[in-house]
Each structure stands twice: as C-alpha cells, then as structure tokens.
Design a protein around this motif. Structure first.
Motif, PDB file in Angstrom:
ATOM      1  N   ASP A 172       0.880  -1.000  -0.114  1.00 32.66           N
ATOM      2  CA  ASP A 172       0.166   0.080  -0.029  1.00 32.66           C
ATOM      3  C   ASP A 172       0.607   1.309   0.319  1.00 32.66           C
ATOM      4  O   ASP A 172       0.288   2.051   0.154  1.00 32.66           O
TER       5      ASP A 172
ATOM      6  N   THR B 163      -5.710   0.525   1.432  1.00 35.10           N
ATOM      7  CA  THR B 163      -6.101   1.248   0.849  1.00 35.10           C
ATOM      8  C   THR B 163      -7.765   0.511   0.531  1.00 35.10           C
ATOM      9  O   THR B 163      -8.867   1.770  -0.180  1.00 35.10           O
ATOM     10  N   ALA B 164      -8.211  -0.725   0.989  1.00 32.22           N
ATOM     11  CA  ALA B 164      -9.535  -1.037   1.607  1.00 32.22           C
ATOM     12  C   ALA B 164     -10.762   0.399   2.011  1.00 32.22           C
ATOM     13  O   ALA B 164     -11.182   0.835   1.895  1.00 32.22           O
ATOM     14  N   GLN B 165      -9.518   0.755   3.010  1.00 25.81           N
ATOM     15  CA  GLN B 165     -10.044   1.381   3.673  1.00 25.81           C
ATOM     16  C   GLN B 165     -10.309   3.242   2.855  1.00 25.81           C
ATOM     17  O   GLN B 165     -11.162   3.990   3.361  1.00 25.81           O
TER      18      GLN B 165
ATOM     19  N   HIS C  71     -10.196   0.960  -9.138  1.00 24.14           N
ATOM     20  CA  HIS C  71     -10.104  -0.538  -9.718  1.00 24.14           C
ATOM     21  C   HIS C  71      -9.245   0.094 -11.188  1.00 24.14           C
ATOM     22  O   HIS C  71      -7.928  -0.923 -10.627  1.00 24.14           O
TER      23      HIS C  71
END
Ligand SMILES: [Zn+2]
Length: 479
Positions: free
Chosen positions: A350, A447-449, A467
C-alpha cells in the motif's frame, strides 16, 4: 521517501552474505543460566512468536506474538572507528503465550539479552534475534527486553539496490530506515504495523551532533563526549527512526503556531538548503490548512552531505535529506508527517498511500504558489506513451519490494488522487484527505479503507475509478 534528481546510482555491492552466529563468553554464560534455571520449558499453550508480520513483500519484517509500547535506545557512536555501542530496552506486551519470540537485528554483535531482568537464551538466525525468556510469557503480560549489542553497523541493501539503515558518512552517519534499515542499528519489531514511542540517548565525541526525532530534552558534555537525549512521544514506525551523527550547524526557533523547529545542517549544504529551510513554517501552516492539525509536537530537518545515498526520507518530525533539498522536496517529506508517519501503512504493498499523497502535496503546492495546476501535472504525465515506465504496473500493486519506490507508486498514485478530486469535487476531496488523516491518526490504514472513506464522504460509487487506477495493469483510458 524521495529520490534525488537527477537520479544517482543507488546500486551497491551486497554486504557479506552469511552473518555468523555470535557465541561469545557472555552468550554461553547466558545459555547456561537459562538451562539451569529450567524456565525455558514450554508451558501448555505457549509457542514461539512468528519471525515475521506476514508482509508478502518483506516476510521476515516485524515479528509475531507481541507488540511494543516503547523503545529506550542508549547509543554511543565514534565516527573515527565507525563503532556503535547500543543498549535497547524494549517495553512490550505479549499477544499470545510466548516460550520464544524474535526481534529483528542484522549484523552487529549481541553481548547479552535479559527479559524482565533475567538473563535469556538467544540465538541469531539471519536477521532474527531469537529470544527464549527464562520464564514463559503469558498472553497479555507486559514485559521488558534489554539487549546489549555493538559493532560496526552494516547498511542494509534493499531489493531495489538502494542502501538504507546506518550509512556511514565522512563525518558520522546518515540514518534512514525505509523499509528495512532499522534492524542495522537497533533490535526491533521492524514493521510499520507495530508503532511505539521512543527515547534516544546518543553519545558522540564533542564537536559532533546527534539528531533523532521528536524533542531534544537535554544535551550534556563531559570528558570530551556529548550526550543528546531526544524523546518521540507519538507512536512511530521503526523505519522512521533516526540517530544521525555529523558536524552540523543547528538552527532552533519556534513557529508562530508554537511548534519548535530544530534544523541540523551540514555546513557544506547550508547555502543551498537555506531557501527551502526558510519555508518550513509556511509549509507547516499550508499543509495544516489542507490536511488538518499537524500531528506532532516538533518539526525541522536534517540536511546531511551524503550524496551517494540518493534520497530523502520523512523521518518522523524531522525529515532527513542527503543534500540541500529544494522546496518541493521539503513539501513532500513534510506531507508524509500526515501521510505515512501519523497514518502508517498496514502492508508495504500500500506504499502509494504514502508516496502518491506526498507527491500530490507537491502538485498542490505548485498549484497554489504560482505554478501549474494539479490537473496540468496530471495532463503532463498522462501524455506519456503507454510504453513509458509510469504505466509499468498499477499504483497499489507494485508486485514486490523492488518496485515500491518506482514512478507508478509516486506519480500514478498522485494521478489517482487527481482523478478522485475530479470525480468528487474539491470540497469532498479535501474532506476525504482531512478525515483520513484524522481518523487513522497515530495508527495504520489500508487502501480498502481509503476507498471506503472516499465513497462514504462523496456519496459516489468510486469502485471503477480506483480499480482502474490502483489495480489494473497498463495506461488507464481517459474517463
Ligand atoms: Zn516520499
């Protein structure tokens, strides 16, 4: 981190490959103590802590089974012989029953290890210092590890060939640990997942200055030696620690907003560094306006003369520069105080969360100080052909530790943020940045957060944008 322009060769020969296990008199004595004490027999349910934190890019970085609360590092360095003597007292607590656990330490010689005051058995396995306490540690127990060590530190060579860690210079040492180098000068849980407070006591021959992060609490000279004590009270990842030594001129002042600034500058770089260093208070104020309150209680810079290093690093509170930096580089490293230092990585994959953001801060600085707009920076890079190295991989998927400091992480990472800003508008975009900095302050983020936060704040579905820019190979199509 930011590489110097123009790029200099960062390739260095690897240091001696096999590091021999050190079994000195002290070690043997400790081993006997541990055996006769009979305390190293495993209790039911107690195992060995894992040798790594499970980071796919650096599997042995960090360790399992405990988290560190505080590092108390007592160091003495002699620039003439390049010898470092250290004592690390580490306060931690066990997250599982522990019959054994590891610290990360490469090179150097261990003289002895104590856990909670009792001599402990230890061995060296590559970069792992494996410690068996005399008494098994219970899950949840607080404990103290005391490691005495010394020797001539060997810098660590990273997968991309760049040096990091304790890097000797002609007048001391340039100390910068991203991503692995902390283990070249002190034993630690060497992964950003485990952040801790630090205190440093660094003794050098008089005439030299030793600079760490945080606040200088005392400076004392006696019998030809000077001891500098520094305290970093906010959580810090091990790679952001420094104990840089050199013949420095020191500038100290307090900004109008009350932040003490300590700059240590190699006289050879003084003239070149002056214009950028003079902007530190402005940059602090400007970044505070954009990103929210400055997370730390001290600021400044270490400007060394170490041109072979080839980069600057955002060492916490006080970035380190291998040469006189320009304003853009100072903006970059200071932006890392929010993005990278206060809000840290969970996984090295990340790294765009650090470098994309710090690069975007440079673009914003230009935009608001008479230079080109961030959109114009985006357009400039977007014009590069699909064959350009910028499109070699997507920002959030460098593939391995050799590519974490490459342009798809920095420039494409910043382009991702420009795309986000374009999609959600300025108001939501800066709210996202500030909420990110505040919500994960002194901790870690993924990154997802960040993606989830961006969608929550903007109320938009940003799945395709992220994406494409973060995870899809090749040059993204124009939206
Ligand atoms: Zn950087």
């Amino acid at each position: 981190m930011l590489a110097a322009e123009p790029p200099v060769s960062r390739a260095r020969p690897r240091p001696g490959s096999v590091r021999s296990r050190v079994v000195g008199v002290a070690a043997t004595a400790l081993a006997i103590t541990a055996l006769t004490a009979g305390g190293s027999v495993a209790a039911p349910g107690a195992g060995a802590g894992a040798p790594g934190q499970g980071d796919p890019y650096f599997p042995l970085a960090g360790n399992g089974g405990y988290t560190v609360r505080h590092y108390d590092l007592d160091l003495a360095y002699d620039p003439a012989t390049r010898r470092l003597d250290g004592r690390a007292v580490i306060t931690a607590h066990a997250t599982q029953g522990l019959r054994a656990f590891d610290l990360d330490l490469s090179g150097l010689t261990v003289a002895g290890v104590r856990v909670d005051g009792r001599a402990a058995h230890w061995t060296r396995r590559g970069q792992e210092l494996v410690i068996e306490p005399a008494r098994t540690l219970r899950r949840g127990a607080a404990f103290r590890v005391d490691v005495a060590y010394g020797g001539v530190p060997e810098q660590v060579t990273d997968p991309d060939g760049s040096p990091d860690g304790w890097i000797a210079t002609d007048d001391g040492a340039f100390v910068a640990g991203e991503p692995q180098g902390a283990m070249s000068w002190f034993p630690s849980d060497n992964h950003p997942l485990d952040k801790a407070s630090y205190s440093f006591e660094i003794t050098v021959p008089s005439g030299y200055t030793a600079v760490a992060g945080g606040v200088l609490t005392s400076r004392h000279t006696s019998r030809g030696e000077t001891t500098f004590r520094w305290r970093q009270s906010r959580p810090m990842a091990s790679y952001l620690a420094t104990a840089t030594v050199g013949k420095f001129d020191v500038q100290r002042y307090t900004t109008r907003s009350g932040i003490p600034v300590y700059n240590a500058v190699d006289p050879r770089e003084e003239k070149g560094a002056a214009p950028a260093l003079a902007r530190i208070p402005d940059i602090l104020d400007w970044e505070t306006k954009l990103f929210g309150p400055y997370p730390f209680s001290a600021a400044g810079a270490i400007v060394d003369h170490a041109p072979d290093v080839g980069y600057a690093l955002e060492t916490q509170t006080r970035p380190i520069y291998d040469r006189a930096p320009d304003v853009g580089t100072v903006v970059h490293e200071m932006a890392h105080q929010w993005f990278g230092d206060s809000v840290s990585l969970t996984s090295w994959q990340d790294i765009w969360l650090n470098e994309g953001f710090a690069t975007y801060a440079e673009w914003l600085w230009q935009e608001q100080h008479g230079g080109r707009s961030a959109q114009a920076s985006f357009d400039h890079y977007y014009a590069l052909p699909a064959s350009d190295g910028l499109w070699a991989f997507p920002s959030a998927d460098p593939g391995d530790g050799a590519h974490i400091f490459a342009s798809p992480v920095y420039t494409r990472g910043a382009m991702t943020l420009q795309e986000l800003r374009d999609a959600v508008g300025d108001r939501a975009f800066f709210t996202i940045l500030r909420t990110w900095a505040h919500g994960h302050r002194y901790g870690n983020g993924t990154t997802a957060q960040f993606v989830a936060l961006s969608e929550r704040v903007s109320g938009k579905d940003l799945g395709e944008l992220f994406h494409t820019w973060l995870y899809t190979a090749g040059k993204p199509p124009r939206p």
